[in-house]
Design a protein around this motif. Structure first.
Motif, short mmCIF file in Angstrom:
data_model
loop_
_atom_site.label_atom_id
_atom_site.label_comp_id
_atom_site.label_asym_id
_atom_site.label_seq_id
_atom_site.Cartn_x
_atom_site.Cartn_y
_atom_site.Cartn_z
N GLY A 249 -22.14 27.66 42.19
CA GLY A 249 -23.12 27.65 41.11
C GLY A 249 -22.48 27.47 39.74
O GLY A 249 -23.04 26.80 38.88
N VAL A 250 -21.30 28.05 39.55
CA VAL A 250 -20.62 27.94 38.26
C VAL A 250 -20.25 26.50 37.97
O VAL A 250 -20.53 25.96 36.88
N LEU A 251 -19.61 25.84 38.94
CA LEU A 251 -19.20 24.45 38.73
C LEU A 251 -20.42 23.53 38.65
O LEU A 251 -20.42 22.55 37.89
N TRP A 252 -21.44 23.80 39.44
CA TRP A 252 -22.67 23.02 39.37
C TRP A 252 -23.25 23.12 37.96
O TRP A 252 -23.74 22.13 37.40
N THR A 253 -23.18 24.31 37.38
CA THR A 253 -23.67 24.52 36.03
C THR A 253 -22.87 23.71 35.02
O THR A 253 -23.44 23.03 34.15
N VAL A 254 -21.56 23.77 35.12
CA VAL A 254 -20.70 23.06 34.18
C VAL A 254 -20.96 21.56 34.24
O VAL A 254 -21.09 20.89 33.20
N LEU A 255 -21.07 21.01 35.44
CA LEU A 255 -21.27 19.57 35.60
C LEU A 255 -22.61 19.12 35.02
O LEU A 255 -22.69 18.12 34.30
N ASN A 256 -23.67 19.85 35.31
CA ASN A 256 -24.99 19.45 34.82
C ASN A 256 -25.16 19.73 33.33
O ASN A 256 -25.88 19.01 32.64
N LEU A 257 -24.48 20.77 32.85
CA LEU A 257 -24.51 21.04 31.42
C LEU A 257 -23.84 19.90 30.66
O LEU A 257 -24.32 19.44 29.63
N LEU A 258 -22.74 19.41 31.21
CA LEU A 258 -22.04 18.28 30.61
C LEU A 258 -22.93 17.05 30.57
O LEU A 258 -23.05 16.39 29.52
N ALA A 259 -23.57 16.74 31.71
CA ALA A 259 -24.46 15.57 31.75
C ALA A 259 -25.60 15.71 30.75
O ALA A 259 -26.00 14.74 30.10
N GLY A 260 -26.12 16.94 30.62
CA GLY A 260 -27.21 17.17 29.68
C GLY A 260 -26.79 16.98 28.24
O GLY A 260 -27.51 16.37 27.44
N LEU A 261 -25.62 17.46 27.89
CA LEU A 261 -25.13 17.30 26.52
C LEU A 261 -24.89 15.84 26.18
O LEU A 261 -25.23 15.37 25.09
N VAL A 262 -24.33 15.11 27.13
CA VAL A 262 -24.06 13.69 26.90
C VAL A 262 -25.36 12.89 26.78
O VAL A 262 -25.45 11.96 25.99
N SER A 263 -26.39 13.26 27.55
CA SER A 263 -27.67 12.55 27.50
C SER A 263 -28.28 12.57 26.10
O SER A 263 -28.93 11.61 25.69
N ILE A 264 -28.06 13.66 25.38
CA ILE A 264 -28.63 13.78 24.04
C ILE A 264 -28.10 12.70 23.12
O ILE A 264 -28.82 12.16 22.27
N ILE A 265 -26.84 12.35 23.29
CA ILE A 265 -26.21 11.36 22.40
C ILE A 265 -25.90 10.06 23.14
O ILE A 265 -25.05 9.28 22.68
N ALA A 266 -26.58 9.81 24.25
CA ALA A 266 -26.32 8.60 25.02
C ALA A 266 -26.54 7.34 24.20
O ALA A 266 -25.79 6.36 24.31
N TYR A 267 -27.56 7.37 23.34
CA TYR A 267 -27.86 6.20 22.52
C TYR A 267 -26.72 5.87 21.56
O TYR A 267 -26.51 4.71 21.20
#
Length: 397
Positions: A249-267
């Motif tokens: 769960g910890v690593l799953w959290t880190v990976l998805n948190l990273l993807a979420g942060l990057v999505s904000i500035i994907a443009y």
């Protein structure tokens, strides 16, 4: 009037959270295995889920265009809660199969309708130019929800692998009132003669007649299938490197948190790199990560997963925006559903084979094959996609 449509954005955030606050995802493979399923069974169940989505994916998007996006979103959130309710009290493959079919129907009703409603809500306020930024934000909300749920789901699983499913049912119910409170935005080009013939015309236009839209959908679908497949390889990889269950769960959290942060500035990445470099690098890093992990079946493979999820955060909103640009409000939900339809078709064909190959040979070799297959598929459609983007840019200039 305008502010009322702006409120749809917040409600879509809630629906996204209810959809992606997945307490079960960090432990779903161990849960299946604890109930006697093999990796082939796991991928077969996911294939059935994909088939259930396929059967209703395009019709549900069309229904959203004809009857309203709010109606289909309400139905989809209800079905999601029912599906996880069934899972909570199931112990056998057949019962899991029923739950997957219900969840597949619910997912098909939401898919495309949420993005279409977001775009049309912005259009009602003459803010459609903000779509990519807000789509990235909505995507990031989903990733953040999945990340937080990863920690909680992992902790609950240490008590019982079934507890995350109980909690998931309650989470899914949160999306129902949010969907009920949505306000349907106006559309200026509705279907004149609703029916199956009209659906087929939209599909034909998307995948046959409109070459620009076809290549955008196909490329986005290949990348979408690659990211979906990796999600189901992550937990077997964690198990392969003997990672403690509490760390899933910890690593799953880190990976998805990273993807979420990057999505904000994907443009911003697309603005800096340009469209051609963006789509090319997405293909290289997404498929290259498969091959790299297959050659690094140790804890160092986690670093490669970090790169994969970073690029995933860019790919999801950027590639969806390419498709949006070629659609009208009358067909937007249907066309987005065509994309999801193609993703599920590809996964239904590739997934069970990869699961079988993992059981018969090794996880590493299955990952390598997956990477080569997705790279080949992506490369085939990439060149005409880039040509279409070049022509569009020249036309705009």
């Amino acid at each position: 009037m305008g502010s009322s449509y702006s409120q749809n954005i917040f409600r879509l955030y809630i629906i996204k959270c209810a959809k992606w606050f997945m307490l079960v995802m960090p432990i779903v493979v161990p849960f299946y295995q604890d109930n006697g399923l093999s990796m082939h069974d796991v991928f077969f169940l996911r294939a059935i889920y994909s088939v259930a989505i396929v059967l209703l994916e395009i019709p549900s998007g069309y229904f959203a265009d004809v009857w309203g996006r709010k109606t289909t979103l309400v139905a989809g959130t209800v079905m999601g809660a029912v599906g996880f309710g069934i899972y909570s009290f199931s112990y056998r493959f057949g019962e899991f199969l029923v739950a997957e079919m219900v969840l597949g129907v619910g997912q098909s009703l939401i898919s495309g309708s949420d993005s279409a409603l977001l775009y049309d809500s912005l259009k009602a306020e003459k803010r459609e130019s903000e779509y990519l930024k807000l789509e990235g934000r909505v995507t990031s909300i989903g990733n953040f929800a999945e990340a937080i749920a990863g920690v909680l789901g992992g902790l609950l699983a240490t008590l019982s692998l079934r507890y995350p499913y109980y909690g998931q049912t309650l989470v899914a119910l949160i999306g129902v009132p949010a969907a009920l409170s949505l306000k349907e935005p106006p559309r200026d080009d509705r279907h004149a003669k609703p029916g199956w013939k009209d659906i087929l015309q939209v599909v034909s236009h998307s995948l046959v007649e409109n070459k620009k839209l076809r290549t955008a959908i196909l490329y986005s679908s290949v990348i979408g299938t690659a990211t979906l497949t990796m999600a189901w390889f992550v937990q077997p990889f964690f198990k392969e490197i003997s990672l403690p269950l509490s760390m899933f769960g910890v690593l799953w959290t880190v990976l998805n948190l990273l993807a979420g942060l990057v999505s904000i500035i994907a443009y911003k990445f697309e603005d800096a790199l340009g469209q051609k470099r963006t789509v090319f690098l997405i293909l290289v890093f997404i498929t290259g990560s498969y091959v790299a992990i297959s050659q690094t079946m140790t804890v160092w493979g986690i670093a490669i997963l970090v790169i994969f999820y970073f690029v995933r955060g860019i790919a999801t909103p950027v590639l969806k925006n390419y498709i949006i640009q070629y659609t009208t409000s009358a067909n937007r939900a249907t066309v987005l559903s065509v994309r999801s339809f193609v993703i599920r078709i590809i996964f239904a064909g590739v997934g069970p084979f990869l699961g079988w190959y993992t059981d018969q040979f090794s996880l590493g070799s299955a990952l390598a094959i997956a990477g080569m297959v997705f790279f080949t598929g992506g490369f085939i459609v990439l060149l005409p996609f880039l040509q279409n983007r070049s022509r569009m840019r020249q036309a705009n200039q």
